[in-house]
Motif scaffolding. Structure first.
Motif, PDB file in Angstrom:
ATOM      1  N   TRP A  89       1.057  -1.540   0.227  1.00  0.00           N
ATOM      2  CA  TRP A  89      -0.067  -0.094  -0.052  1.00  0.00           C
ATOM      3  C   TRP A  89       0.960   1.320   0.077  1.00  0.00           C
ATOM      4  CZ3 TRP A  89      -0.354   4.631   2.447  1.00  0.00           C
ATOM      5  CH2 TRP A  89      -1.893   4.952   2.132  1.00  0.00           C
ATOM      6  N   LEU A  90       2.006   1.453   0.925  1.00  0.00           N
ATOM      7  CA  LEU A  90       2.672   2.451   1.026  1.00  0.00           C
ATOM      8  C   LEU A  90       3.270   2.734  -0.591  1.00  0.00           C
ATOM      9  CD1 LEU A  90       4.135   2.609   4.162  1.00  0.00           C
ATOM     10  CD2 LEU A  90       2.776   4.125   3.809  1.00  0.00           C
ATOM     11  N   GLY A  91       3.917   1.927  -1.031  1.00  0.00           N
ATOM     12  CA  GLY A  91       4.836   1.648  -2.208  1.00  0.00           C
ATOM     13  C   GLY A  91       3.894   2.619  -3.358  1.00  0.00           C
ATOM     14  N   LEU A  92       2.757   1.697  -3.362  1.00  0.00           N
ATOM     15  CA  LEU A  92       1.679   2.766  -4.436  1.00  0.00           C
ATOM     16  C   LEU A  92       1.445   4.130  -4.146  1.00  0.00           C
ATOM     17  CD1 LEU A  92       0.631   0.859  -5.977  1.00  0.00           C
ATOM     18  CD2 LEU A  92      -2.133   0.402  -4.953  1.00  0.00           C
ATOM     19  N   PHE A  93       1.155   4.316  -2.408  1.00  0.00           N
ATOM     20  CA  PHE A  93       0.940   5.754  -1.991  1.00  0.00           C
ATOM     21  C   PHE A  93       2.331   6.370  -2.399  1.00  0.00           C
ATOM     22  CE2 PHE A  93       0.527   8.986   0.958  1.00  0.00           C
ATOM     23  CZ  PHE A  93      -1.054   9.625   0.174  1.00  0.00           C
ATOM     24  N   ARG A  94       3.319   6.003  -2.043  1.00  0.00           N
ATOM     25  CA  ARG A  94       4.423   7.228  -2.087  1.00  0.00           C
ATOM     26  C   ARG A  94       5.068   7.640  -3.483  1.00  0.00           C
ATOM     27  NH1 ARG A  94       7.573   2.815   0.934  1.00  0.00           N
ATOM     28  NH2 ARG A  94       7.258   3.629   2.839  1.00  0.00           N
ATOM     29  N   ALA A  95       5.067   5.760  -4.248  1.00  0.00           N
ATOM     30  CA  ALA A  95       5.129   6.000  -5.950  1.00  0.00           C
ATOM     31  C   ALA A  95       3.632   7.097  -6.672  1.00  0.00           C
ATOM     32  CB  ALA A  95       4.663   4.932  -6.875  1.00  0.00           C
ATOM     33  N   THR A  96       2.447   7.553  -6.314  1.00  0.00           N
ATOM     34  CA  THR A  96       1.677   7.930  -6.867  1.00  0.00           C
ATOM     35  C   THR A  96       1.993   9.335  -6.339  1.00  0.00           C
ATOM     36  OG1 THR A  96       0.082   6.488  -6.633  1.00  0.00           O
ATOM     37  CG2 THR A  96      -1.181   8.163  -6.845  1.00  0.00           C
ATOM     38  N   VAL A  97       2.304   9.986  -5.147  1.00  0.00           N
ATOM     39  CA  VAL A  97       2.568  11.045  -5.015  1.00  0.00           C
ATOM     40  C   VAL A  97       3.668  11.361  -5.561  1.00  0.00           C
ATOM     41  CG1 VAL A  97       3.479  12.198  -2.808  1.00  0.00           C
ATOM     42  CG2 VAL A  97       1.789  10.059  -2.059  1.00  0.00           C
ATOM     43  N   ASP A  98       5.089  11.104  -5.896  1.00  0.00           N
ATOM     44  CA  ASP A  98       5.542  11.330  -6.487  1.00  0.00           C
ATOM     45  C   ASP A  98       5.727  11.250  -7.999  1.00  0.00           C
ATOM     46  OD1 ASP A  98       7.551  11.208  -4.157  1.00  0.00           O
ATOM     47  OD2 ASP A  98       8.080   9.087  -4.765  1.00  0.00           O
ATOM     48  N   ASP A  99       5.114  10.533  -8.718  1.00  0.00           N
ATOM     49  CA  ASP A  99       4.235  10.755 -10.179  1.00  0.00           C
ATOM     50  C   ASP A  99       3.776  12.289 -10.161  1.00  0.00           C
ATOM     51  OD1 ASP A  99       4.967   8.500 -10.920  1.00  0.00           O
ATOM     52  OD2 ASP A  99       3.207   7.454 -10.741  1.00  0.00           O
TER      53      ASP A  99
END
Ligand code: HEM
Length: 154
Positions: A89-99
């Motif tokens: 979940w965190l990996g997906l969240f971080r990647a979305t923020v960074d995108d």
């Protein structure tokens, strides 16, 4: 040419972030079924709730009044809510923020998500929060913790 990403300024950016994140969650092999099959999430109400949640966390407005611990505790009998799920979940969240965003608020929202994932994971699975591992305490904190433990068990 290099284009700097904007930071999260307020409600408008939070809505974009939340919509993009849950679009990805719904298409995700590890997480999608938890919402759409197990919890049978009503997205018309869940998305505005999450806008309010993050607006409250980031800007102290938004008026979130839910109960995140209860919402996740009720999933425990239905599926494994282990560390791997939270890390995913965190990996997906971080990647979305960074995108989408970059800056102080973008960094802050990722740290808040990490803290909350730790708290939710440890509470619903009744394991100690890794941030409160006594091995990581300073001598002064350790002494205070020992006094607290003694008084709590007295
Ligand atoms: C394995 C990771 C996670 C899973 C599978 C998960 C799943 C869910 C599900 C199924 C719901 C209920 C949606 C509904 O009403 O149908 C929910 C609610 C919610 N989640 Fe998560 N979640 C996860 C991690 C997190 C984290 C790390 C946060 C915070 C940073 C978070 C914040 C929330 C909030 C605020 C709600 C609404 C609570 C309420 O209704 O009051 N979730 N989550």
């Amino acid at each position: 040419m290099f284009e700097a990403k904007p930071d999260i300024q307020g409600r408008a950016e939070i809505e974009v972030l939340v919509n993009t994140f849950y679009d990805r969650v719904r298409g995700d092999a590890v997480l999608g079924f938890i919402f759409d099959k197990l919890a049978q999430t009503n997205w018309t109400t869940h998305l505005p709730k999450m806008y309010a949640f993050w607006e409250t966390v980031l800007f102290r407005s938004g008026g979130f009044t839910g109960n995140p611990l209860a919402a996740h505790a009720r999933l425990v009998p239905l599926t494994d809510m282990g560390r791997d799920k939270f890390d995913h979940w965190l990996g997906l969240f971080r990647a979305t923020v960074d995108d989408l965003f970059a800056g102080e608020k973008a960094d802050h929202i990722k740290r808040c998500a990490e803290d909350m994932a730790n708290v939710i994971y440890s509470k619903i699975n009744a394991v100690p929060d890794p941030r409160f591992d006594p091995a990581n305490l300073t001598p002064e904190q350790r002494e205070r913790y020992a006094r607290y433990k003694a008084s709590a068990t007295a």
